[in-house]
Design a protein around this motif. Structure first.
Motif, mmCIF file in Angstrom:
data_model
loop_
_atom_site.group_PDB
_atom_site.id
_atom_site.type_symbol
_atom_site.label_atom_id
_atom_site.label_comp_id
_atom_site.label_asym_id
_atom_site.label_seq_id
_atom_site.Cartn_x
_atom_site.Cartn_y
_atom_site.Cartn_z
ATOM 1 N N PRO A 111 -10.776 -9.407 -5.850
ATOM 2 C CA PRO A 111 -9.328 -9.624 -5.906
ATOM 3 C C PRO A 111 -8.944 -10.606 -7.008
ATOM 4 C CG PRO A 111 -10.277 -10.862 -4.093
ATOM 5 C CD PRO A 111 -11.389 -10.030 -4.679
ATOM 6 N N ASP A 112 -7.725 -10.463 -7.484
ATOM 7 C CA ASP A 112 -7.201 -11.438 -8.430
ATOM 8 C C ASP A 112 -7.104 -12.802 -7.754
ATOM 9 O OD1 ASP A 112 -6.951 -9.523 -10.372
ATOM 10 O OD2 ASP A 112 -4.871 -9.030 -9.856
ATOM 11 N N PRO A 113 -7.123 -13.877 -8.536
ATOM 12 C CA PRO A 113 -7.115 -15.229 -7.941
ATOM 13 C C PRO A 113 -5.987 -15.451 -6.932
ATOM 14 C CG PRO A 113 -7.610 -15.364 -10.265
ATOM 15 C CD PRO A 113 -7.272 -13.932 -9.999
ATOM 16 N N GLN A 114 -4.786 -14.917 -7.200
ATOM 17 C CA GLN A 114 -3.675 -15.149 -6.283
ATOM 18 C C GLN A 114 -3.847 -14.437 -4.947
ATOM 19 O OE1 GLN A 114 -3.486 -13.537 -9.168
ATOM 20 N NE2 GLN A 114 -2.166 -11.712 -9.056
ATOM 21 N N ASP A 115 -4.730 -13.412 -4.922
ATOM 22 C CA ASP A 115 -4.945 -12.665 -3.681
ATOM 23 C C ASP A 115 -6.094 -13.227 -2.843
ATOM 24 O OD1 ASP A 115 -2.903 -10.833 -3.954
ATOM 25 O OD2 ASP A 115 -4.130 -9.361 -5.012
ATOM 26 N N ARG A 116 -6.919 -14.074 -3.422
ATOM 27 C CA ARG A 116 -8.117 -14.522 -2.701
ATOM 28 C C ARG A 116 -7.817 -15.310 -1.436
ATOM 29 N NH1 ARG A 116 -12.682 -15.476 -7.466
ATOM 30 N NH2 ARG A 116 -12.184 -13.526 -8.551
ATOM 31 N N PRO A 117 -6.779 -16.170 -1.419
ATOM 32 C CA PRO A 117 -6.482 -16.873 -0.157
ATOM 33 C C PRO A 117 -6.074 -15.936 0.980
ATOM 34 C CG PRO A 117 -5.459 -17.998 -2.020
ATOM 35 C CD PRO A 117 -5.952 -16.670 -2.524
ATOM 36 N N ARG A 118 -5.704 -14.696 0.646
ATOM 37 C CA ARG A 118 -5.253 -13.742 1.664
ATOM 38 C C ARG A 118 -6.409 -12.969 2.289
ATOM 39 N NH1 ARG A 118 -1.362 -9.934 -1.432
ATOM 40 N NH2 ARG A 118 -0.984 -9.120 0.656
ATOM 41 N N LEU A 119 -7.617 -13.135 1.781
ATOM 42 C CA LEU A 119 -8.743 -12.370 2.300
ATOM 43 C C LEU A 119 -9.012 -12.720 3.767
ATOM 44 C CD1 LEU A 119 -11.331 -12.449 -0.617
ATOM 45 C CD2 LEU A 119 -10.089 -10.463 0.244
ATOM 46 N N ALA A 120 -9.169 -11.700 4.585
ATOM 47 C CA ALA A 120 -9.444 -11.904 6.007
ATOM 48 C C ALA A 120 -10.927 -12.176 6.230
ATOM 49 C CB ALA A 120 -9.021 -10.671 6.803
ATOM 50 N N HIS A 121 -11.217 -13.057 7.181
ATOM 51 C CA HIS A 121 -12.585 -13.245 7.661
ATOM 52 C C HIS A 121 -12.889 -12.163 8.689
ATOM 53 C CE1 HIS A 121 -13.814 -17.486 6.387
ATOM 54 N NE2 HIS A 121 -12.696 -17.215 5.732
ATOM 55 N N GLY A 122 -14.115 -11.666 8.680
ATOM 56 C CA GLY A 122 -14.557 -10.741 9.708
ATOM 57 C C GLY A 122 -15.381 -11.463 10.760
ATOM 58 N N TYR A 123 -15.396 -10.910 11.972
ATOM 59 C CA TYR A 123 -16.123 -11.537 13.080
ATOM 60 C C TYR A 123 -16.951 -10.478 13.794
ATOM 61 C CZ TYR A 123 -12.883 -15.322 12.173
ATOM 62 O OH TYR A 123 -12.170 -16.312 11.546
ATOM 63 N N ASN A 124 -18.223 -10.810 14.046
ATOM 64 C CA ASN A 124 -19.103 -9.903 14.775
ATOM 65 C C ASN A 124 -19.825 -10.671 15.873
ATOM 66 O OD1 ASN A 124 -21.128 -11.353 13.455
ATOM 67 N ND2 ASN A 124 -21.477 -9.781 11.914
ATOM 68 N N GLY A 125 -20.871 -10.074 16.425
ATOM 69 C CA GLY A 125 -21.583 -10.719 17.523
ATOM 70 C C GLY A 125 -22.225 -12.033 17.148
ATOM 71 N N ASP A 126 -22.425 -12.261 15.860
ATOM 72 C CA ASP A 126 -23.025 -13.515 15.403
ATOM 73 C C ASP A 126 -21.986 -14.565 15.024
ATOM 74 O OD1 ASP A 126 -25.628 -12.487 15.662
ATOM 75 O OD2 ASP A 126 -25.474 -11.493 13.721
ATOM 76 N N GLY A 127 -20.694 -14.231 15.165
ATOM 77 C CA GLY A 127 -19.637 -15.195 14.847
ATOM 78 C C GLY A 127 -18.884 -14.813 13.584
ATOM 79 N N ASP A 128 -18.560 -15.820 12.776
ATOM 80 C CA ASP A 128 -17.745 -15.636 11.581
ATOM 81 C C ASP A 128 -18.595 -15.014 10.471
ATOM 82 O OD1 ASP A 128 -16.092 -15.784 9.379
ATOM 83 O OD2 ASP A 128 -15.475 -17.859 9.710
ATOM 84 N N TRP A 129 -18.312 -13.778 10.114
ATOM 85 C CA TRP A 129 -19.029 -13.069 9.055
ATOM 86 C C TRP A 129 -18.574 -13.541 7.676
ATOM 87 C CZ3 TRP A 129 -17.555 -9.516 5.219
ATOM 88 C CH2 TRP A 129 -18.568 -8.710 4.683
#
Length: 478
Positions: A111-129
């Motif tokens: 993503p462009d720099p302005q879009d990077r703060p919008r990236l979602a974190h993913g979560y699985n059985g091990d926690g924060d992906w």
């Protein structure tokens, strides 16, 4: 004009071995080349030349052109063809020839720099992906070649709408190209639908018109994109946790969109903290060879109900019947066979039921090494059952070790397991307040409601009453 779907792989890669040289682009596009699902983990540091070498050495699962076998590796090979034919990196080609003509300015590998703060974190059985940027990338910023061409693109639902608009017109493809692109070529199963086009599953919408859809996921994220060209409608939905299936949610949105029977969102009320605490505790569920514990904990605005065993699973999810029961029993048999083989040291059956076979075997070895170091030798398995959790079908079993037990969760994506995890306890159900001392949960995969009532008076409820797919069941505080 540089490519035709009839072109054979040997045109672009003269070094391809005889069994692969005659594979056509059409066969790759329709998953009929006979290639396996994957050639390794998504984030393996595998450059293009090493990917091709591995693919050349891989045995075909069926003769090209004879059978539908979904293959991410095949679409990675298509990405390599694009690079050779265009003389440009795949991500750059996509940006200039596909995304920008469609107006998709928030889509790409990085993503462009302005879009990077919008990236979602993913979560699985091990926690924060984490986000995509927290995982290995090739030197050009794109994914390595086990993922390139079949995934790894970051986007937004707004840009997916622009992609839908582009495919409704001629911004990217002409009318003749769209007809070829969206034409169904082969059945995916023995049933009439779905059939596969070039990159889409083709079926009928509730209105009887064309429906073109595709789902995807990686154990942390899930997505479902559905297009209804004649109806002028689309659905784009994603989720960033394996606890709730965006695919199952899309089914409900489709029903609502086309005026079909639809379960309205639940009417909830605020919950008082003392009311939540009053319901929390450990309860005893009769049934089975011995009573089971049912643990209820209070969190903000909800109760978390964790079963101990098979009777608790039936209480919270109901007993499957008919076709669903047969499907669940078939999954449990496959897991039992895979676990029996794993105890003998043979991980091929376990790898065979998983989307990513190599990664599944590697993960299993690491988990069991760690668990046996804590609990001693693995001694057996007890099947607990299969249920829908937030629309995700999961098979549960109890792993028996010399010094304790663990719970095995096998989460399914169609006929294959999306991921396999080992944890301390069964996954809970979440109940939200819908009245005084009354709570409710809804499973989006089965359209089932279950109510929980904290009975009696005082600071600690003496019993809970469950009303749902298993009828009315009362459990008493231990």
């Amino acid at each position: 004009g540089k490519l035709k779907v009839e072109d054979r792989i040997k045109r672009f890669f003269p070094e391809a071995p005889p069994d692969k040289a005659a594979i056509t682009l059409h066969q790759l596009l329709t998953h009929t080349a006979g290639l396996p699902e994957t050639l390794g983990p998504e984030d393996e540091a595998l450059p293009r030349h090493a990917f091709l070498k591995r693919l050349y050495a891989t045995r075909l699962l069926s003769p090209p052109g004879q059978k539908f076998l979904y293959s991410n590796a095949g679409y990675s090979l298509l990405a390599a063809v694009v690079e050779v034919a265009s003389g440009r990196p795949f991500g750059e080609f996509l940006r200039d020839q596909v995304f920008l003509p469609a107006g998709m300015r928030h889509t790409g590998f990085i993503p462009d720099p302005q879009d990077r703060p919008r990236l979602a974190h993913g979560y699985n059985g091990d926690g924060d992906w984490g986000t995509s940027l927290d995982h290995p990338h090739a030197p050009d910023g794109g994914p390595w070649w086990n993922l390139r061409g079949n995934g790894g693109i970051l986007t937004t639902t707004g840009d997916l709408y622009l992609w839908f608009v582009a495919l409704q017109g001629n911004a990217v493809l002409s009318a003749a190209e769209r007809e070829k692109y969206e034409r169904p070529y082969i059945r995916e199963t023995n049933a009439e639908y779905p059939q596969y086009t070039y990159g889409w599953s083709f079926s009928k919408s509730p209105a009887g018109h064309r429906k073109l859809a595709h789902v995807g996921g990686n154990g942390a994220f899930q997505s479902d994109f559905r297009r209804y060209p004649e109806d002028g409608a689309m659905i784009a939905i994603g989720s960033n946790t394996d606890d709730y299936s965006s695919i199952a949610v899309a089914n409900h949105l489709e029903d609502w969109l086309f005026g079909k029977p639809f379960v309205d969102p639940l009417a909830l009320v605020p919950a008082k903290e003392e009311e939540l605490r009053r319901c929390a505790g450990t309860y005893e569920l009769a049934g089975g060879a011995a009573p089971e514990r049912l643990t209820v904990t209070a969190e903000k605005e909800r109760l978390v109900v964790t079963p101990e065993g098979a009777a608790g699973l039936v209480l919270l999810s109901g007993k499957p019947e008919g076709k669903r029961q047969k499907r669940f029993e078939a999954r449990e048999e496959r897991v039992s066979e895979a676990m029996a083989a794993a105890r003998r040291g043979d991980l091929k059956p376990l790898a065979g039921i998983c989307v990513d076979a190599d990664e599944a075997a590697k993960h299993w070895r690491a988990v069991m090494t760690r668990t046996e170091a804590q609990l001693g030798p693995w001694q057996g398995i007890t099947m607990l059952g299969t249920r829908s959790i937030g629309g995700q079908i999961v098979t549960h079993a109890r792993l028996l070790f010399k010094k304790g037990t663990r719970v095995l969760d096998v989460a399914w994506a169609g006929s294959l397991a999306d991921h396999v995890t080992v944890s301390d306890r069964l996954q809970p159900s979440f109940f939200l307040p819908d009245g005084p001392s009354r709570f409710v949960t809804f499973d989006v995969g089965t359209d089932t409601l279950e109510h929980l009532t904290c009975e009696g008076a005082g600071a600690a409820a003496p019993s809970l009453r469950f009303e749902g797919p298993s009828g009315t069941v009362t459990v008493r505080r231990r």
